[in-house]
Design an enzyme around this catalytic site. Structure first.
Site, PDB file in Angstrom:
ATOM      1  N   GLU A 100       0.753 -13.729 -54.605  1.00 32.84           N
ATOM      2  CA  GLU A 100      -0.280 -14.290 -53.739  1.00 32.84           C
ATOM      3  C   GLU A 100       0.376 -15.038 -52.582  1.00 32.84           C
ATOM      4  O   GLU A 100       1.486 -15.555 -52.715  1.00 32.84           O
ATOM      5  CB  GLU A 100      -1.132 -15.292 -54.520  1.00 32.84           C
ATOM      6  CG  GLU A 100      -2.233 -14.671 -55.329  1.00 32.84           C
ATOM      7  CD  GLU A 100      -3.498 -14.473 -54.516  1.00 32.84           C
ATOM      8  OE1 GLU A 100      -3.412 -14.309 -53.274  1.00 32.84           O
ATOM      9  OE2 GLU A 100      -4.572 -14.472 -55.119  1.00 32.84           O
ATOM     10  N   ASP A 101      -0.338 -15.113 -51.466  1.00 31.97           N
ATOM     11  CA  ASP A 101       0.102 -15.952 -50.366  1.00 31.97           C
ATOM     12  C   ASP A 101      -0.204 -17.412 -50.678  1.00 31.97           C
ATOM     13  O   ASP A 101       0.626 -18.284 -50.493  1.00 31.97           O
ATOM     14  CB  ASP A 101      -0.555 -15.529 -49.046  1.00 31.97           C
ATOM     15  CG  ASP A 101      -2.068 -15.399 -49.137  1.00 31.97           C
ATOM     16  OD1 ASP A 101      -2.636 -15.511 -50.239  1.00 31.97           O
ATOM     17  OD2 ASP A 101      -2.693 -15.162 -48.083  1.00 31.97           O
ATOM     18  N   ASP A 104      -5.564 -21.671 -54.280  1.00 30.82           N
ATOM     19  CA  ASP A 104      -6.259 -22.955 -54.176  1.00 30.82           C
ATOM     20  C   ASP A 104      -7.209 -23.109 -55.366  1.00 30.82           C
ATOM     21  O   ASP A 104      -6.826 -23.658 -56.376  1.00 30.82           O
ATOM     22  CB  ASP A 104      -6.939 -23.151 -52.816  1.00 30.82           C
ATOM     23  CG  ASP A 104      -7.734 -21.946 -52.328  1.00 30.82           C
ATOM     24  OD1 ASP A 104      -8.278 -21.192 -53.154  1.00 30.82           O
ATOM     25  OD2 ASP A 104      -7.813 -21.781 -51.109  1.00 30.82           O
ATOM     26  N   LYS A 132      -2.165 -25.156 -53.444  1.00 23.99           N
ATOM     27  CA  LYS A 132      -2.920 -26.387 -53.184  1.00 23.99           C
ATOM     28  C   LYS A 132      -3.181 -27.021 -54.544  1.00 23.99           C
ATOM     29  O   LYS A 132      -4.212 -26.805 -55.169  1.00 23.99           O
ATOM     30  CB  LYS A 132      -4.238 -26.079 -52.456  1.00 23.99           C
ATOM     31  CG  LYS A 132      -4.057 -25.605 -51.043  1.00 23.99           C
ATOM     32  CD  LYS A 132      -5.414 -25.425 -50.372  1.00 23.99           C
ATOM     33  CE  LYS A 132      -5.279 -24.932 -48.967  1.00 23.99           C
ATOM     34  NZ  LYS A 132      -6.604 -24.761 -48.324  1.00 23.99           N
ATOM     35  N   PHE A 153      -6.469 -26.538 -44.474  1.00 30.67           N
ATOM     36  CA  PHE A 153      -6.602 -25.138 -44.096  1.00 30.67           C
ATOM     37  C   PHE A 153      -5.394 -24.751 -43.254  1.00 30.67           C
ATOM     38  O   PHE A 153      -5.076 -25.428 -42.275  1.00 30.67           O
ATOM     39  CB  PHE A 153      -7.901 -24.898 -43.315  1.00 30.67           C
ATOM     40  CG  PHE A 153      -8.140 -23.450 -43.055  1.00 30.67           C
ATOM     41  CD1 PHE A 153      -8.612 -22.613 -44.048  1.00 30.67           C
ATOM     42  CD2 PHE A 153      -7.847 -22.901 -41.824  1.00 30.67           C
ATOM     43  CE1 PHE A 153      -8.807 -21.253 -43.820  1.00 30.67           C
ATOM     44  CE2 PHE A 153      -8.034 -21.542 -41.577  1.00 30.67           C
ATOM     45  CZ  PHE A 153      -8.520 -20.726 -42.579  1.00 30.67           C
ATOM     46  N   ASP A 160      -4.908 -16.182 -42.394  1.00 31.92           N
ATOM     47  CA  ASP A 160      -5.639 -16.060 -41.134  1.00 31.92           C
ATOM     48  C   ASP A 160      -6.818 -17.010 -41.037  1.00 31.92           C
ATOM     49  O   ASP A 160      -7.256 -17.585 -42.033  1.00 31.92           O
ATOM     50  CB  ASP A 160      -6.160 -14.637 -40.984  1.00 31.92           C
ATOM     51  CG  ASP A 160      -7.337 -14.347 -41.901  1.00 31.92           C
ATOM     52  OD1 ASP A 160      -8.376 -13.902 -41.398  1.00 31.92           O
ATOM     53  OD2 ASP A 160      -7.221 -14.576 -43.124  1.00 31.92           O
ATOM     54  N   ARG A 166      -2.384 -14.119 -38.755  1.00 31.26           N
ATOM     55  CA  ARG A 166      -1.569 -13.555 -39.843  1.00 31.26           C
ATOM     56  C   ARG A 166      -0.141 -13.243 -39.410  1.00 31.26           C
ATOM     57  O   ARG A 166       0.776 -13.302 -40.205  1.00 31.26           O
ATOM     58  CB  ARG A 166      -2.195 -12.266 -40.375  1.00 31.26           C
ATOM     59  CG  ARG A 166      -3.440 -12.455 -41.178  1.00 31.26           C
ATOM     60  CD  ARG A 166      -3.828 -11.154 -41.887  1.00 31.26           C
ATOM     61  NE  ARG A 166      -5.196 -11.184 -42.358  1.00 31.26           N
ATOM     62  CZ  ARG A 166      -5.594 -11.776 -43.485  1.00 31.26           C
ATOM     63  NH1 ARG A 166      -4.722 -12.397 -44.242  1.00 31.26           N
ATOM     64  NH2 ARG A 166      -6.856 -11.744 -43.845  1.00 31.26           N
TER      65      ARG A 166
END
Length: 176
Positions: A100-101, A104, A132, A153, A160, A166
């Site tokens: 995963e990028d 959260d 997070k 954020f 993005d 991105r």
């Protein structure tokens, strides 16, 4: 500062810090999978850069695949995960590492765990570049975490804001 649509973002994490985190994650994985061939599954769209750079640093043999899932609209999580594109290969008895990028809420991870449990994988591991930690409340262990961040954020390095940002090599946070 950069401008994406109607919002301003300020520098947050450099490309060098990201690369350092990915090198460390890859080293851990090299140690963990020295005697097997894992399947790395990147979660699109966000993880495309993480996956590419992580695989450059991973030294073992592996297979690479992708799934596409979505849970964001604008700057907020929808708390509803929609599987858009799934896996077609047989993963029974295999070790799967979901890449995963960012994690959260953990809703996507929870959905992926259920999907891979049905596929009877041997081991289900999770790697995320960003976590997070103040927002993540699931009981699912994250095996590889690159950088822990506050609940802000962020955009860049695959992440993005409504389709933009991105391609940025650094990460930016929403300016207050």
């Amino acid at each position: 500062m950069i401008q994406l649509h109607n919002k301003s973002f300020e520098p947050f994490i450099s490309a060098e810090e990201i690369d350092f985190a990915l090198v460390n994650m890859a080293k851990q994985m090299d140690d963990d999978f020295f005697d097997e061939i894992p399947v790395f599954v990147g979660v699109l769209n966000g993880a495309f850069m993480v996956m590419a750079d992580l695989m450059k640093h991973y030294r073992g043999m592996c297979e690479v695949s992708f799934v596409k899932m979505s849970s964001y609209e604008g700057t907020k999580s929808t708390n509803e995960v929609k599987q858009l594109i799934g896996l077609n290969q047989n993963l029974e008895g295999r070790t799967v590492v979901v890449v995963e990028d960012i994690v959260d809420t953990g809703n996507t991870i929870e959905e992926l765990k259920a999907i891979f449990k049905e596929k009877k994988v041997k081991h289900f591991k999770i790697a995320t570049l960003f976590l997070k930690q103040d927002v993540y409340k699931k009981d699912i262990k994250l095996d590889y975490v690159g950088i822990r961040i506050p609940d802000k954020f962020i955009v860049g390095y695959g992440l993005d804001y409504d389709g933009l940002g991105r391609n940025l090599s650094d990460v930016y946070q929403l300016a207050e």
